[in-house]
Design a protein around this motif. Sequence first.
Motif, PDB file in Angstrom:
ATOM      1  N   GLN A   1       1.088  -1.125  -0.022  1.00 48.60           N
ATOM      2  CA  GLN A   1      -0.234   0.149  -0.371  1.00 48.60           C
ATOM      3  C   GLN A   1       0.687   0.665   0.042  1.00 48.60           C
ATOM      4  O   GLN A   1       0.217   2.321   1.031  1.00 48.60           O
ATOM      5  N   GLN A   2       1.997   1.133  -0.687  1.00 50.21           N
ATOM      6  CA  GLN A   2       2.933   2.365  -0.811  1.00 50.21           C
ATOM      7  C   GLN A   2       2.714   2.934  -2.646  1.00 50.21           C
ATOM      8  O   GLN A   2       1.859   2.069  -3.514  1.00 50.21           O
ATOM      9  N   GLU A   3       2.944   4.389  -2.245  1.00 53.89           N
ATOM     10  CA  GLU A   3       3.167   4.314  -4.070  1.00 53.89           C
ATOM     11  C   GLU A   3       4.167   3.908  -5.291  1.00 53.89           C
ATOM     12  O   GLU A   3       3.958   3.883  -6.184  1.00 53.89           O
ATOM     13  N   ALA A   4       5.643   3.666  -4.643  1.00 54.25           N
ATOM     14  CA  ALA A   4       6.296   2.950  -5.564  1.00 54.25           C
ATOM     15  C   ALA A   4       7.847   2.074  -4.828  1.00 54.25           C
ATOM     16  O   ALA A   4       7.447   1.748  -3.220  1.00 54.25           O
ATOM     17  N   GLY A   5       7.834   1.232  -5.520  1.00 55.04           N
ATOM     18  CA  GLY A   5       9.221   0.455  -4.878  1.00 55.04           C
ATOM     19  C   GLY A   5      10.167   0.558  -5.785  1.00 55.04           C
ATOM     20  O   GLY A   5      10.490   1.419  -6.552  1.00 55.04           O
ATOM     21  N   LEU A   6      11.288   0.034  -5.095  1.00 51.86           N
ATOM     22  CA  LEU A   6      12.606  -0.282  -6.040  1.00 51.86           C
ATOM     23  C   LEU A   6      13.548  -1.140  -5.530  1.00 51.86           C
ATOM     24  O   LEU A   6      13.380  -1.233  -4.526  1.00 51.86           O
ATOM     25  N   LEU A   7      13.917  -1.887  -6.459  1.00 52.84           N
ATOM     26  CA  LEU A   7      14.948  -3.904  -6.464  1.00 52.84           C
ATOM     27  C   LEU A   7      15.778  -3.345  -6.791  1.00 52.84           C
ATOM     28  O   LEU A   7      16.267  -2.911  -7.059  1.00 52.84           O
ATOM     29  N   PHE A   8      16.189  -4.410  -5.704  1.00 56.87           N
ATOM     30  CA  PHE A   8      17.798  -4.389  -5.605  1.00 56.87           C
ATOM     31  C   PHE A   8      18.660  -5.622  -5.717  1.00 56.87           C
ATOM     32  O   PHE A   8      17.754  -6.748  -5.355  1.00 56.87           O
ATOM     33  N   THR A   9      19.504  -5.890  -5.743  1.00 59.37           N
ATOM     34  CA  THR A   9      19.748  -7.537  -5.489  1.00 59.37           C
ATOM     35  C   THR A   9      19.574  -8.114  -4.277  1.00 59.37           C
ATOM     36  O   THR A   9      20.157  -9.621  -4.883  1.00 59.37           O
ATOM     37  N   SER A  10      19.482  -8.130  -3.238  1.00 55.40           N
ATOM     38  CA  SER A  10      18.722  -8.999  -2.821  1.00 55.40           C
ATOM     39  C   SER A  10      19.005  -7.385  -1.239  1.00 55.40           C
ATOM     40  O   SER A  10      19.484  -6.945  -1.739  1.00 55.40           O
ATOM     41  N   GLY A  11      17.798  -8.798  -0.234  1.00 56.25           N
ATOM     42  CA  GLY A  11      17.777  -8.009   1.105  1.00 56.25           C
ATOM     43  C   GLY A  11      18.261  -6.802   1.844  1.00 56.25           C
ATOM     44  O   GLY A  11      17.894  -5.727   1.922  1.00 56.25           O
ATOM     45  N   TYR A  12      19.602  -7.623   1.852  1.00 54.84           N
ATOM     46  CA  TYR A  12      20.723  -7.038   2.236  1.00 54.84           C
ATOM     47  C   TYR A  12      21.145  -5.708   1.943  1.00 54.84           C
ATOM     48  O   TYR A  12      21.048  -4.420   2.763  1.00 54.84           O
ATOM     49  N   VAL A  13      21.211  -6.106   0.867  1.00 53.07           N
ATOM     50  CA  VAL A  13      21.891  -4.709  -0.144  1.00 53.07           C
ATOM     51  C   VAL A  13      20.759  -3.855  -0.047  1.00 53.07           C
ATOM     52  O   VAL A  13      20.913  -2.402  -0.063  1.00 53.07           O
ATOM     53  N   ALA A  14      19.476  -3.924  -0.241  1.00 57.68           N
ATOM     54  CA  ALA A  14      18.405  -2.646   0.220  1.00 57.68           C
ATOM     55  C   ALA A  14      18.437  -1.537   1.295  1.00 57.68           C
ATOM     56  O   ALA A  14      18.555  -1.210   1.042  1.00 57.68           O
ATOM     57  N   ASN A  15      19.185  -2.855   3.020  1.00 55.94           N
ATOM     58  CA  ASN A  15      19.082  -1.683   3.697  1.00 55.94           C
ATOM     59  C   ASN A  15      20.450  -1.540   4.039  1.00 55.94           C
ATOM     60  O   ASN A  15      20.780   0.045   3.960  1.00 55.94           O
ATOM     61  N   GLU A  16      21.186  -1.777   3.675  1.00 50.64           N
ATOM     62  CA  GLU A  16      22.887  -1.053   3.866  1.00 50.64           C
ATOM     63  C   GLU A  16      22.673  -0.004   2.288  1.00 50.64           C
ATOM     64  O   GLU A  16      23.265   1.153   3.246  1.00 50.64           O
ATOM     65  N   ALA A  17      22.089  -0.182   1.488  1.00 47.94           N
ATOM     66  CA  ALA A  17      22.043   0.949   0.358  1.00 47.94           C
ATOM     67  C   ALA A  17      21.847   2.028   0.764  1.00 47.94           C
ATOM     68  O   ALA A  17      21.528   3.526   0.327  1.00 47.94           O
ATOM     69  N   THR A  18      20.191   1.171   0.840  1.00 45.52           N
ATOM     70  CA  THR A  18      19.403   2.738   1.023  1.00 45.52           C
ATOM     71  C   THR A  18      19.515   3.729   2.617  1.00 45.52           C
ATOM     72  O   THR A  18      19.392   4.573   3.029  1.00 45.52           O
ATOM     73  N   LEU A  19      19.613   2.618   3.843  1.00 41.01           N
ATOM     74  CA  LEU A  19      19.539   3.325   5.194  1.00 41.01           C
ATOM     75  C   LEU A  19      21.257   4.186   4.674  1.00 41.01           C
ATOM     76  O   LEU A  19      21.259   5.654   5.076  1.00 41.01           O
ATOM     77  N   LYS A  20      22.829   3.570   4.303  1.00 36.21           N
ATOM     78  CA  LYS A  20      23.622   4.581   4.182  1.00 36.21           C
ATOM     79  C   LYS A  20      23.019   5.778   3.068  1.00 36.21           C
ATOM     80  O   LYS A  20      23.701   6.945   3.085  1.00 36.21           O
ATOM     81  N   THR A  21      21.883   5.559   2.104  1.00 31.99           N
ATOM     82  CA  THR A  21      21.961   6.784   1.015  1.00 31.99           C
ATOM     83  C   THR A  21      21.222   7.874   1.449  1.00 31.99           C
ATOM     84  O   THR A  21      21.378   9.442   1.901  1.00 31.99           O
ATOM     85  N   LEU A  22      19.446   7.238   2.683  1.00 29.59           N
ATOM     86  CA  LEU A  22      19.290   8.369   3.811  1.00 29.59           C
ATOM     87  C   LEU A  22      20.370   9.154   5.037  1.00 29.59           C
ATOM     88  O   LEU A  22      20.278  10.155   4.391  1.00 29.59           O
ATOM     89  N   GLY A  23      21.125   8.774   5.000  1.00 35.20           N
ATOM     90  CA  GLY A  23      22.370   9.511   5.794  1.00 35.20           C
ATOM     91  C   GLY A  23      22.991  10.096   5.439  1.00 35.20           C
ATOM     92  O   GLY A  23      23.158  11.133   6.118  1.00 35.20           O
ATOM     93  N   LYS A  24      23.256   9.326   3.953  1.00 37.00           N
ATOM     94  CA  LYS A  24      23.688  10.777   3.647  1.00 37.00           C
ATOM     95  C   LYS A  24      22.738  12.526   3.032  1.00 37.00           C
ATOM     96  O   LYS A  24      23.605  12.890   2.381  1.00 37.00           O
TER      97      LYS A  24
END
Length: 395
Positions: free
Chosen positions: A103-126
């Motif tokens: 029930q969200q507007e958009a999604g983004l696919l990553f190569t793994s759940g690990y990468v999704a967490n690591e990349a998203t949190l790092k990016t939000l912080g930046k």
Amino acid sequence: MDYLTYFTDKIAQTRKEQRYRIFRAVERDTHFPHIKLHLAGKARAITTWCGVDYLGLSQHPGLKAAMMEAVAQFGVGSGGTRNIGGNIHQHELLEQALAQLHQQEAGLLFTSGYVANEATLKTLGKIIPNLQLLSDQENHMSIIEGIRESGCNKLIFRHNDPNDLETKLKSLPLDVPKLIIFESVYSMSGDIAPVKAIIALAKQYQALTYVDEVHAVGVYGAHGGGISEVTKTAPDLDIIQGTLSKGFGLTGGYITGKHSIIDAIRLHANGFIFTTSLPPHISITALNALALGAELTTLQQQLFTIVDYVKAGLTAAGLKVLPSPSQIIPLWIGDPGLCEAASVRLLEEFNLYLQPINYPTIKKGEERFRISPTARHTLQDADYLIEALRICLLS
Ligand code: PLP
């Protein structure tokens, strides 16, 4: 530097700390959870109780057929990054379906759940100046790494404790940007998060929420939307992260949220931009998994029948099952040596595969087995496991 001596010493130290990991070579086929173990040049039949293919979808005949058809039509690889190689159409379709699932507007696919967490949190912080992170004490390594790489200030709140979270939120000025990071189902304790209480605090203290639904998607909710579907909280969460690799039996990870959040991550996350995207057949098969409908509910029911049976049987046998409301059954051992010895005995004498869970996956002294039934285990499989554990741990 004598590099090779350095590495040899490092390994010796790991052994001394009883943290040396033995990877078992196994082969999974249509008989899963009855699998094959390859050891000392020989193969033998064993039963696994420690995977995360909760619904057994990795062996689903319809999904296998869909994947083979997709490979025949679209090939085995995606041919490059989304940015330069071409934005695979099926990935976009899957992202829309995942956004709808949560029930969200958009999604983004990553190569793994690990990468999704690591990349998203790092990016939000930046990209959010002065972002303050509030993270549950038991969050997964991929979250911990993402937080570390974000360079943000962090406050760790006590596991599943809204009171402690509130104390930490109160300590921060209201106008400082904040992100609360938690999991819906915790992978090692099997606990379920107090999602509603966390959302209420986030609203009160003007924080964003980020929930990892990795162990819940597929397994909970009529559509497989996880705990946020069951608790009807999905629209109130800012970012819902998930995986295709566990309940959905495939591989790959994702985030969902508002258009603006997801687009900002798409534009800035190196872990998304600078890597070859998943092969198209993954997205096509995932779309088929999301469309299983009533069959998903049946598989969830089969899973929880076995889960309840194993929990009750282990408890009745006098084994120390930690309370867990989810499909994950933690069995307390509390010593790395005992855990390793029991695991070896289970394999050698009973042909049962239960990997010891030790540091750094969990804290030292909290060693355990993480029993993970699937929809494909039978009650007879469960009886055999309970008796074997009773013999190995209590006699
Ligand atoms: N988040 C949690 C809570 C996990 O337990 C795991 C993996 O076990 C991940 C993320 C990573 O997901 P994936 O296996 O898809 O990389």
